[in-house]
Design a protein around this motif. Structure first.
Motif: not given
Length: 109
Positions: A35-37, A39-40, A50
């Motif tokens: 989970i990047d800020n 976004k999954h 990613l």
């Protein structure tokens, strides 16, 4: 890295320092979630994309300087340096481990 962290986390951070995508992916479970800020990204293929699109091109390297265990997760904080606006930025990485691998990694500012 001198902090006493579980091997999957150490392996991930050390591979990131080399900008080694395969090394960064190795400690993740096959069906891991990144989970990047908010976004999954689910599964190693999505996590690879990613890294290929958002980590490697800007040479983003995370350098942890604090770590603690919190609610069953390992919380690792520190700056990330690279060729991106605002560098360096301080990030918080929250790792959930299972069966000796990274099950979930949540990254926030």
């Amino acid at each position: 890295m001198s902090m006493d962290l579980p091997k999957p986390i150490t392996d991930y951070v050390e591979a990131n320092a080399r900008l080694d995508i395969d090394g960064m992916l190795k400690p993740f479970q096959r069906d891991a979630v990144f989970i990047d800020n908010g976004k999954h990204f689910e599964g190693k293929a999505a996590i690879r994309q990613l890294f290929e699109k958002e980590v490697i091109p800007v040479k983003a390297i995370f350098t942890p300087d604090t770590a603690r265990e919190e609610g069953g997760r390992f919380v690792v904080e520190g700056p990330a340096h690279g060729n991106f606006p605002g560098s360096p930025l301080r990030f918080i990485y929250r790792f959930t481990l299972s069966d000796g691998a990274i099950e979930t990694l949540e990254v926030t500012l």
